[in-house]
Design a protein around this motif. Sequence first.
Motif, short mmCIF file in Angstrom:
data_model
loop_
_atom_site.label_atom_id
_atom_site.label_comp_id
_atom_site.label_asym_id
_atom_site.label_seq_id
_atom_site.Cartn_x
_atom_site.Cartn_y
_atom_site.Cartn_z
N ALA A 1 62.20 41.10 46.04
CA ALA A 1 61.01 41.77 46.57
C ALA A 1 59.77 41.19 45.88
CB ALA A 1 61.09 43.28 46.36
N HIS A 2 58.70 41.04 46.66
CA HIS A 2 57.43 40.53 46.14
C HIS A 2 56.32 41.55 46.40
CE1 HIS A 2 58.92 36.09 46.74
NE2 HIS A 2 59.53 36.72 45.75
N LEU A 3 55.24 41.44 45.63
CA LEU A 3 54.10 42.34 45.77
C LEU A 3 52.91 41.57 46.34
CD1 LEU A 3 55.78 43.16 42.99
CD2 LEU A 3 53.95 44.84 42.80
N ARG A 4 52.20 42.22 47.25
CA ARG A 4 50.96 41.66 47.80
C ARG A 4 49.86 42.70 47.67
NH1 ARG A 4 55.08 39.74 50.97
NH2 ARG A 4 55.04 37.51 51.49
N LEU A 5 48.71 42.27 47.20
CA LEU A 5 47.58 43.19 47.04
C LEU A 5 46.37 42.66 47.79
CD1 LEU A 5 46.46 45.75 45.66
CD2 LEU A 5 45.72 44.27 43.77
N GLY A 6 45.81 43.50 48.65
CA GLY A 6 44.55 43.17 49.31
C GLY A 6 44.66 42.16 50.44
N GLU A 7 45.79 42.16 51.19
CA GLU A 7 45.91 41.25 52.33
C GLU A 7 44.76 41.47 53.31
OE1 GLU A 7 50.18 40.14 53.87
OE2 GLU A 7 50.23 42.20 53.14
N GLY A 8 44.09 40.36 53.68
CA GLY A 8 42.99 40.46 54.63
C GLY A 8 41.74 41.08 54.08
N LEU A 9 41.67 41.31 52.77
CA LEU A 9 40.52 41.98 52.17
C LEU A 9 39.92 41.19 51.02
CD1 LEU A 9 38.71 44.50 51.82
CD2 LEU A 9 40.48 45.45 50.32
N LEU A 10 40.74 40.80 50.06
CA LEU A 10 40.24 40.08 48.90
C LEU A 10 39.64 38.73 49.31
CD1 LEU A 10 42.98 40.82 46.21
CD2 LEU A 10 40.60 41.58 46.20
N ASN A 11 38.68 38.26 48.49
CA ASN A 11 37.99 36.99 48.79
C ASN A 11 37.39 37.00 50.19
OD1 ASN A 11 38.20 35.28 46.39
ND2 ASN A 11 40.41 35.37 46.73
N PHE B 1 39.78 54.93 40.64
CA PHE B 1 39.41 54.04 41.73
C PHE B 1 40.64 53.30 42.27
CE2 PHE B 1 37.90 49.70 43.01
CZ PHE B 1 37.24 50.09 44.18
N PHE B 2 41.47 52.81 41.38
CA PHE B 2 42.70 52.13 41.82
C PHE B 2 43.62 53.10 42.54
CE2 PHE B 2 41.36 48.53 39.51
CZ PHE B 2 42.22 47.48 39.76
N TRP B 3 43.69 54.31 42.02
CA TRP B 3 44.54 55.36 42.63
C TRP B 3 44.15 55.59 44.09
CZ3 TRP B 3 48.59 58.54 41.26
CH2 TRP B 3 48.71 59.78 41.90
N HIS B 4 42.85 55.67 44.35
CA HIS B 4 42.39 56.00 45.70
C HIS B 4 42.19 54.76 46.57
CE1 HIS B 4 41.88 60.28 45.00
NE2 HIS B 4 41.25 60.01 43.87
N TYR B 5 41.79 53.62 45.97
CA TYR B 5 41.40 52.47 46.79
C TYR B 5 42.46 51.37 46.84
CZ TYR B 5 38.50 48.77 48.76
OH TYR B 5 38.01 47.78 49.58
N TRP B 6 42.92 50.89 45.67
CA TRP B 6 43.81 49.73 45.67
C TRP B 6 45.28 50.08 45.92
CZ3 TRP B 6 41.98 45.41 46.89
CH2 TRP B 6 40.74 44.98 46.45
N LEU B 7 45.71 51.24 45.47
CA LEU B 7 47.11 51.60 45.66
C LEU B 7 47.51 51.60 47.14
CD1 LEU B 7 49.65 52.31 44.09
CD2 LEU B 7 48.96 54.72 44.17
N PRO B 8 46.69 52.14 48.06
CA PRO B 8 47.05 52.06 49.48
C PRO B 8 47.02 50.64 50.04
CG PRO B 8 45.46 53.82 49.07
CD PRO B 8 45.51 53.00 47.83
N LYS B 9 46.44 49.71 49.29
CA LYS B 9 46.34 48.32 49.76
C LYS B 9 47.38 47.42 49.10
CE LYS B 9 41.50 49.00 50.86
NZ LYS B 9 41.64 50.45 50.75
N LEU B 10 48.36 48.04 48.45
CA LEU B 10 49.47 47.31 47.87
C LEU B 10 50.65 47.34 48.85
CD1 LEU B 10 50.81 45.93 45.34
CD2 LEU B 10 51.54 48.23 44.66
N THR B 11 51.26 46.20 49.08
CA THR B 11 52.45 46.09 49.92
C THR B 11 53.58 45.50 49.10
OG1 THR B 11 51.09 45.68 51.89
CG2 THR B 11 53.43 45.13 52.04
N ILE B 12 54.76 46.09 49.19
CA ILE B 12 55.95 45.54 48.55
C ILE B 12 56.89 45.09 49.66
CG2 ILE B 12 57.96 46.04 47.10
CD1 ILE B 12 56.19 48.02 45.58
#
Length: 360
Positions: free
Chosen positions: A124-134, A53-64
């Motif tokens: 460099a910083h990591l962001r996960l789920g911008e505009g999606l989480l919460n 699930f992370f491979w298909h869903y969350w990985l594309p929603k990670l920004t570095i």
Amino acid sequence: MVPEIADFWGRLPLELIERILDLLIDDYDLDPAYQWTTLRHTARRQKRRIERFFWHYWLPKLTITLYSGPRCQIDYRLSNRTDDDNPESSQVRFRTLGPGLSNSLNKEDIRSLWDQYTFENRVAHLRLGEGLLNHGMTGGYIVNDTDIVDLQVEDDGFGIVFDWRRTFDALLREEVMMRKFQLEMTTERKMALASEHRWPPFPRIQRLALVKQFVLDVQMAKRVAVQKHRLKRHDPSGQTQIGSITQESRHLHNQPLPLLPPPTEPRRACCAICSRRTGPSIFEVVACEESVVLSLEDWQQLSKEELLDLYAEAYGWNCYRCLGQKDNVEWQQISKNDWLTVCSSTDEKLHSVRRWNPWF
């Protein structure tokens, strides 16, 4: 496990147990931190299922994001997986498409920035789920300067390869750790206010009081605690410096700093923003991008009107701290009212993605 519960589970068919676990995991699809750090370890089958699930869903929603000085932010997103048909593969490739690049940057500059990336200098910083989480609420995503594990730089910095599982592990374990620290710190502050007869009797006023506590103390204190935990694991001797504890963010984390050597280049005869050459620390990014309102228990049950008021309250306390108005409580209310009168709709204020900038 209680013997009666263990006996109950032992009498259930395996297929039913797996179905129950599937439903439990599905309930936390929008809480990647808990799903990855806790539910992923319930059973081998569930671990594989969550990782797919992370491979298909969350990985594309990670920004570095790579920083060059105070202005330039270069985003890297998933380009391809090194073995796209194999979810068991650990290596992924991220690339920047270039829209955020400054005209003054070339490949050599970008490569040089990545060469500076170390434990003590997280450029460099990591962001996960911008505009999606919460539910897409402003400041509701995960942002941190955790390690990009097994980082390899390609194409003079336009591409990077790293271990996605271990990187997610670093990012989400610290997210869960911060939740724990926040709960402990919040409980302590409630008890302290109650003992001083300063804890308000009404829930709405209590929430305003907590927002103040979060902004002025808890939000940064929990980050400092995590940074120190990270340092202890990296270097138990304590000789290494915490790179994110910087002069520029001193007003946020309130930590002692070593004396700096004299600058090798003269500062520009301009404001501090134009003179600085470093990118933001995680504390500066968090002060701008992360909303403390979403740390309130059951915030989802609040009306839009109250949420807007709480966001404005947090903004006012941020100005109070960042602009050195510590003895001017009236400043907080002025800043709060200014934010409320900004020419944008409620939806724009409550559902937007904002990035750090030095003029915040």
